[in-house]
Design an enzyme around this catalytic site. Structure first.
Site, PDB file in Angstrom:
ATOM      1  N   HIS A 187     -92.823   3.083  57.721  1.00  0.00           N
ATOM      2  CA  HIS A 187     -91.470   2.831  57.195  1.00  0.00           C
ATOM      3  C   HIS A 187     -91.507   2.131  55.828  1.00  0.00           C
ATOM      4  N   TYR A 215     -92.551  13.909  54.331  1.00  0.00           N
ATOM      5  CA  TYR A 215     -91.406  14.363  53.519  1.00  0.00           C
ATOM      6  C   TYR A 215     -91.601  13.979  52.048  1.00  0.00           C
ATOM      7  N   SER A 216     -91.860  12.698  51.799  1.00  0.00           N
ATOM      8  CA  SER A 216     -91.916  12.272  50.392  1.00  0.00           C
ATOM      9  C   SER A 216     -93.160  12.841  49.703  1.00  0.00           C
ATOM     10  N   LYS A 243     -92.100  16.271  48.621  1.00  0.00           N
ATOM     11  CA  LYS A 243     -91.204  16.233  47.450  1.00  0.00           C
ATOM     12  C   LYS A 243     -91.996  15.872  46.188  1.00  0.00           C
ATOM     13  N   THR A 268     -86.280  12.828  44.709  1.00  0.00           N
ATOM     14  CA  THR A 268     -85.903  11.617  45.441  1.00  0.00           C
ATOM     15  C   THR A 268     -86.690  10.402  44.949  1.00  0.00           C
ATOM     16  N   ASP A 269     -86.098   9.217  45.110  1.00  0.00           N
ATOM     17  CA  ASP A 269     -86.827   7.991  44.757  1.00  0.00           C
ATOM     18  C   ASP A 269     -88.021   7.750  45.689  1.00  0.00           C
ATOM     19  N   GLU A 270     -88.046   8.461  46.834  1.00  0.00           N
ATOM     20  CA  GLU A 270     -89.145   8.226  47.783  1.00  0.00           C
ATOM     21  C   GLU A 270     -90.498   8.647  47.226  1.00  0.00           C
ATOM     22  N   PRO A 311     -78.865   2.459  66.987  1.00  0.00           N
ATOM     23  CA  PRO A 311     -80.303   2.182  66.882  1.00  0.00           C
ATOM     24  C   PRO A 311     -80.707   1.748  65.472  1.00  0.00           C
ATOM     25  N   VAL A 312     -81.202   0.514  65.362  1.00  0.00           N
ATOM     26  CA  VAL A 312     -81.691   0.006  64.076  1.00  0.00           C
ATOM     27  C   VAL A 312     -83.210  -0.103  64.183  1.00  0.00           C
ATOM     28  N   LEU A 370     -79.502  28.300  56.100  1.00  0.00           N
ATOM     29  CA  LEU A 370     -78.702  27.818  57.249  1.00  0.00           C
ATOM     30  C   LEU A 370     -79.603  27.343  58.380  1.00  0.00           C
ATOM     31  N   ALA A 408     -82.459  22.913  48.099  1.00  0.00           N
ATOM     32  CA  ALA A 408     -82.957  23.343  49.412  1.00  0.00           C
ATOM     33  C   ALA A 408     -84.225  22.578  49.774  1.00  0.00           C
ATOM     34  N   ASN A 444     -80.628   6.854  48.089  1.00  0.00           N
ATOM     35  CA  ASN A 444     -79.910   7.345  49.279  1.00  0.00           C
ATOM     36  C   ASN A 444     -78.450   7.655  48.971  1.00  0.00           C
TER      37      ASN A 444
HETATM   38  P1  NAD Z   1     -79.685  18.556  53.837  1.00  0.00           P
HETATM   39  O1  NAD Z   1     -80.762  18.484  54.844  1.00  0.00           O
HETATM   40  O2  NAD Z   1     -78.317  18.061  54.202  1.00  0.00           O
HETATM   41  O3  NAD Z   1     -79.502  20.063  53.338  1.00  0.00           O
HETATM   42  C1  NAD Z   1     -80.580  20.883  53.059  1.00  0.00           C
HETATM   43  C2  NAD Z   1     -80.073  22.314  52.941  1.00  0.00           C
HETATM   44  O4  NAD Z   1     -81.187  23.161  52.590  1.00  0.00           O
HETATM   45  C3  NAD Z   1     -79.487  22.873  54.232  1.00  0.00           C
HETATM   46  O5  NAD Z   1     -78.277  23.555  53.965  1.00  0.00           O
HETATM   47  C4  NAD Z   1     -80.547  23.857  54.719  1.00  0.00           C
HETATM   48  O6  NAD Z   1     -80.017  24.951  55.457  1.00  0.00           O
HETATM   49  C5  NAD Z   1     -81.155  24.313  53.407  1.00  0.00           C
HETATM   50  N1  NAD Z   1     -82.532  24.800  53.563  1.00  0.00           N
HETATM   51  C6  NAD Z   1     -83.559  24.216  54.218  1.00  0.00           C
HETATM   52  N2  NAD Z   1     -84.661  24.977  54.135  1.00  0.00           N
HETATM   53  C7  NAD Z   1     -84.338  26.056  53.373  1.00  0.00           C
HETATM   54  C8  NAD Z   1     -85.070  27.194  52.908  1.00  0.00           C
HETATM   55  N3  NAD Z   1     -86.347  27.367  53.219  1.00  0.00           N
HETATM   56  N4  NAD Z   1     -84.409  28.094  52.143  1.00  0.00           N
HETATM   57  C9  NAD Z   1     -83.105  27.935  51.834  1.00  0.00           C
HETATM   58  N5  NAD Z   1     -82.376  26.887  52.257  1.00  0.00           N
HETATM   59  C10 NAD Z   1     -82.983  25.951  53.020  1.00  0.00           C
HETATM   60  O7  NAD Z   1     -80.241  17.803  52.567  1.00  0.00           O
HETATM   61  P2  NAD Z   1     -79.483  16.855  51.516  1.00  0.00           P
HETATM   62  O8  NAD Z   1     -79.430  15.486  52.059  1.00  0.00           O
HETATM   63  O9  NAD Z   1     -78.255  17.535  51.069  1.00  0.00           O
HETATM   64  O10 NAD Z   1     -80.565  16.849  50.343  1.00  0.00           O
HETATM   65  C11 NAD Z   1     -80.546  17.854  49.330  1.00  0.00           C
HETATM   66  C12 NAD Z   1     -81.691  17.605  48.380  1.00  0.00           C
HETATM   67  O11 NAD Z   1     -81.563  16.320  47.800  1.00  0.00           O
HETATM   68  C13 NAD Z   1     -83.073  17.643  49.037  1.00  0.00           C
HETATM   69  O12 NAD Z   1     -83.946  18.280  48.158  1.00  0.00           O
HETATM   70  C14 NAD Z   1     -83.437  16.176  49.202  1.00  0.00           C
HETATM   71  O13 NAD Z   1     -84.831  16.012  49.150  1.00  0.00           O
HETATM   72  C15 NAD Z   1     -82.763  15.576  47.985  1.00  0.00           C
HETATM   73  N6  NAD Z   1     -82.331  14.173  48.110  1.00  0.00           N
HETATM   74  C16 NAD Z   1     -81.553  13.776  49.155  1.00  0.00           C
HETATM   75  C17 NAD Z   1     -81.091  12.461  49.201  1.00  0.00           C
HETATM   76  C18 NAD Z   1     -80.196  11.986  50.317  1.00  0.00           C
HETATM   77  O14 NAD Z   1     -79.900  10.790  50.373  1.00  0.00           O
HETATM   78  N7  NAD Z   1     -79.722  12.846  51.213  1.00  0.00           N
HETATM   79  C19 NAD Z   1     -81.444  11.551  48.199  1.00  0.00           C
HETATM   80  C20 NAD Z   1     -82.279  11.995  47.157  1.00  0.00           C
HETATM   81  C21 NAD Z   1     -82.689  13.313  47.117  1.00  0.00           C
HETATM   82  O1  DAU Z   2     -84.099   7.601  49.219  1.00  0.00           O
HETATM   83  C1  DAU Z   2     -83.699   8.938  49.198  1.00  0.00           C
HETATM   84  C2  DAU Z   2     -83.902   9.529  50.568  1.00  0.00           C
HETATM   85  O2  DAU Z   2     -82.902   8.973  51.408  1.00  0.00           O
HETATM   86  C3  DAU Z   2     -83.833  11.055  50.578  1.00  0.00           C
HETATM   87  O3  DAU Z   2     -84.890  11.570  49.817  1.00  0.00           O
HETATM   88  C4  DAU Z   2     -83.908  11.592  52.014  1.00  0.00           C
HETATM   89  O4  DAU Z   2     -83.720  13.002  52.010  1.00  0.00           O
HETATM   90  C5  DAU Z   2     -82.805  10.942  52.826  1.00  0.00           C
HETATM   91  O5  DAU Z   2     -82.898  11.354  54.173  1.00  0.00           O
HETATM   92  C6  DAU Z   2     -82.905   9.423  52.747  1.00  0.00           C
HETATM   93  O6  DAU Z   2     -84.110   8.963  53.406  1.00  0.00           O
HETATM   94  P1  DAU Z   2     -84.130   7.628  54.310  1.00  0.00           P
HETATM   95  O7  DAU Z   2     -85.251   7.706  55.250  1.00  0.00           O
HETATM   96  O8  DAU Z   2     -84.009   6.410  53.468  1.00  0.00           O
HETATM   97  O9  DAU Z   2     -82.693   7.802  55.049  1.00  0.00           O
HETATM   98  P2  DAU Z   2     -82.256   7.600  56.581  1.00  0.00           P
HETATM   99  O10 DAU Z   2     -80.768   7.709  56.603  1.00  0.00           O
HETATM  100  O11 DAU Z   2     -83.032   8.454  57.511  1.00  0.00           O
HETATM  101  O12 DAU Z   2     -82.650   6.094  56.859  1.00  0.00           O
HETATM  102  C7  DAU Z   2     -82.118   5.045  56.066  1.00  0.00           C
HETATM  103  C8  DAU Z   2     -82.704   3.739  56.599  1.00  0.00           C
HETATM  104  O13 DAU Z   2     -82.165   3.488  57.902  1.00  0.00           O
HETATM  105  C9  DAU Z   2     -84.205   3.768  56.767  1.00  0.00           C
HETATM  106  O14 DAU Z   2     -84.741   2.497  56.432  1.00  0.00           O
HETATM  107  C10 DAU Z   2     -84.414   4.056  58.249  1.00  0.00           C
HETATM  108  C11 DAU Z   2     -83.209   3.399  58.892  1.00  0.00           C
HETATM  109  N1  DAU Z   2     -82.671   4.042  60.126  1.00  0.00           N
HETATM  110  C12 DAU Z   2     -82.430   5.389  60.097  1.00  0.00           C
HETATM  111  C13 DAU Z   2     -81.937   6.029  61.223  1.00  0.00           C
HETATM  112  C14 DAU Z   2     -81.679   7.517  61.210  1.00  0.00           C
HETATM  113  C15 DAU Z   2     -82.407   3.283  61.252  1.00  0.00           C
HETATM  114  O15 DAU Z   2     -82.590   2.039  61.244  1.00  0.00           O
HETATM  115  N2  DAU Z   2     -81.887   3.908  62.349  1.00  0.00           N
HETATM  116  C16 DAU Z   2     -81.669   5.253  62.401  1.00  0.00           C
HETATM  117  O16 DAU Z   2     -81.231   5.772  63.470  1.00  0.00           O
END
Ligand code: NAD
Ligand code: DAU
Length: 373
Positions: A313, A165-166, A169, A140-142, A220-221, A36, A83, A194
């Site tokens: 980026h 981050y990437s 991962k 993740t694809d990152e 914000p872009v 949490l 997590a 994503n």
């Molecule tokens: P999120 O940030 O919404 O959720 C992460 C959860 O992990 C939260 O509930 C947080 O409380 C919990 N957490 C963080 N640190 C922890 C710890 N030390 N122990 C236990 N719980 C912990 O993330 P999400 O977007 O749901 O992503 C989930 C997974 O999918 C991640 O591993 C992320 O890398 C991967 N992923 C996300 C996306 C995306 O687009 N969001 C895409 C590809 C992969």
């Molecule tokens: O590709 C998978 C990944 O997608 C996951 O592994 C990550 O956990 C997840 O957060 C996501 O990463 P991105 O960096 O691609 O997502 P984000 O939504 O942060 O940003 C998407 C795109 O938008 C990126 O090119 C940055 C841009 N952006 C993001 C924010 C937050 C903006 O232009 N403005 C913003 O305010």
């Protein structure tokens, strides 16, 4: 009945996965382990926790004693590790936390699973494993880095992460594979593009843009808005993970993508237009607007503001999901045009959830993250 340990399931994708699994399978029980953090919200899964098929434990995946106790108590068959610290921008501000949770936390889960699941040794000295167990890493694809205008990430694309981050991962993926290669641990990895959909925390692009429009704020872009992401509806991702856990080959990586590449600026424009159209056709939704502005004509592209780019980026992500399609028959089912409307409607209908997660530290985060841009 199989018992799953699902970590990070108070967050976006994990929560959607728990909801999907409880509906899709009668023979699965789930223990959620979540620390949490700011990204986890217990209310998201409160209705799912019945202490019969779904249990909740608050804790850190890096806590050795806790994780070991949970393995003893619940005798997990499957671990699905969601997590993580998941936001690229935050990783640029505080990399160490990402390495701690995403790498060491993963390794701690792997070790606990190894202690619980190994039954003996074969004649070559490799561990033998309890039948039917599986460790699944949500990646993740990152990890593949960034593409220019052409090409797609396949499972053979060399790993080349750029952000803290990437990189974290990627390290986690390599540790997972090391446990497979060294101990023959039954593991799988999915690498997804994503996600978007319900319960998405409004620090990520799509939910942030929706929330800012509803609050009458600027959008914000980063940079020129021409970065490309490959958007996938979250439930389609959950279905892919479920398939890979049950039917994917041990020691394999599966890419999961929506075949839905879009520039950020197009995502933002489409979101503006969709919200405007819903407000026009269903004026009762205007009560959701948290602004003094009159009418809805101001919901237009003038809200967009180009801000300082993200450091390092990545330009473009695009997944080739041929392997998961050919081996397991998975395809993304939700076209973006439909998924974005569902997502916006979910946000309009769940303003209590948004208010909850944007109270407290969120305002401070927003001010700090966007002040210098
Ligand atoms: P999120 O940030 O919404 O959720 C992460 C959860 O992990 C939260 O509930 C947080 O409380 C919990 N957490 C963080 N640190 C922890 C710890 N030390 N122990 C236990 N719980 C912990 O993330 P999400 O977007 O749901 O992503 C989930 C997974 O999918 C991640 O591993 C992320 O890398 C991967 N992923 C996300 C996306 C995306 O687009 N969001 C895409 C590809 C992969
Ligand atoms: O590709 C998978 C990944 O997608 C996951 O592994 C990550 O956990 C997840 O957060 C996501 O990463 P991105 O960096 O691609 O997502 P984000 O939504 O942060 O940003 C998407 C795109 O938008 C990126 O090119 C940055 C841009 N952006 C993001 C924010 C937050 C903006 O232009 N403005 C913003 O305010």
């Amino acid at each position: 009945m199989k018992t799953y340990l699902v970590t990070g399931a108070a967050g976006f994708i994990g929560a959607n996965f728990v909801k999907y699994m409880l509906k899709a399978h009668d023979d699965v029980r789930i223990v959620v382990l979540d620390a949490l953090t700011y990204a986890g919200n217990l209310k998201t899964i409160a209705e799912d926790i019945d202490n019969e098929r779904c249990f909740f434990v608050r804790g850190d995946i890096g806590d050795k004693d806790l994780v070991e106790t949970l393995f003893k108590e619940y005798k997990f068959d499957v671990v699905v590790n969601f997590a993580a610290e998941s936001h690229v921008d935050r990783s640029i501000e505080n990399p160490q936390l990402f390495l701690q949770t995403n790498i060491l936390g993963t390794q701690n889960l792997l070790d606990a699973a190894r202690r619980a699941w190994v039954t003996g040794r074969d004649e070559q000295g490799y561990p033998t494993w309890r039948d039917g167990v599986r460790y699944h890493q949500v990646s993740t694809d990152e990890v593949y880095g960034s593409l220019s205008a052409e090409g797609f990430f396949t499972e053979q694309t060399p790993l080349c992460p750029h952000s803290p981050y990437s990189a974290s991962k990627t390290s986690a993926d390599m540790i997972v594979m090391a446990y497979h290669d060294t101990y023959k641990m039954p593991v799988t990895i999915t690498r997804c593009s994503n996600n978007y959909g319900p319960y998405h925390f409004p620090e990520k692009l799509i939910p942030l843009i929706i929330n800012n429009i509803l609050s009458g704020k600027k959008l914000p872009v980063y940079g020129d808005g021409m970065n490309v992401r490959d958007w996938l509806y979250v439930e389609d991702h959950c279905k892919a993970i479920d398939l890979v856990v049950r039917k994917g080959r041990e020691g394999e990586v599966y890419n999961v993508g929506g075949h839905n590449e879009m520039t950020n600026i197009d995502i933002v424009r489409l979101t503006i237009k969709t919200i405007h159209d819903i407000m026009e056709q269903e004026p009762e939704y205007r009560k959701v607007l948290k602004t003094d502005r009159e009418g809805i004509d101001w919901i237009n592209d003038d809200l967009i503001t180009f801000v300082k780019d993200r450091l390092g980026h990545d330009q473009r992500y695009a997944i080739d999901p041929t392997k998961i399609h050919d081996e397991l028959g998975w395809l993304p089912e939700t076209p973006f045009a439909k998924g974005i409307v569902k997502t916006i409607r979910w946000n309009l209908d769940h303003q209590d959830w948004i208010a909850d997660v944007t109270s407290g530290d969120y305002q401070k985060y927003y001010e700090e993250m966007y002040a210098g841009r």
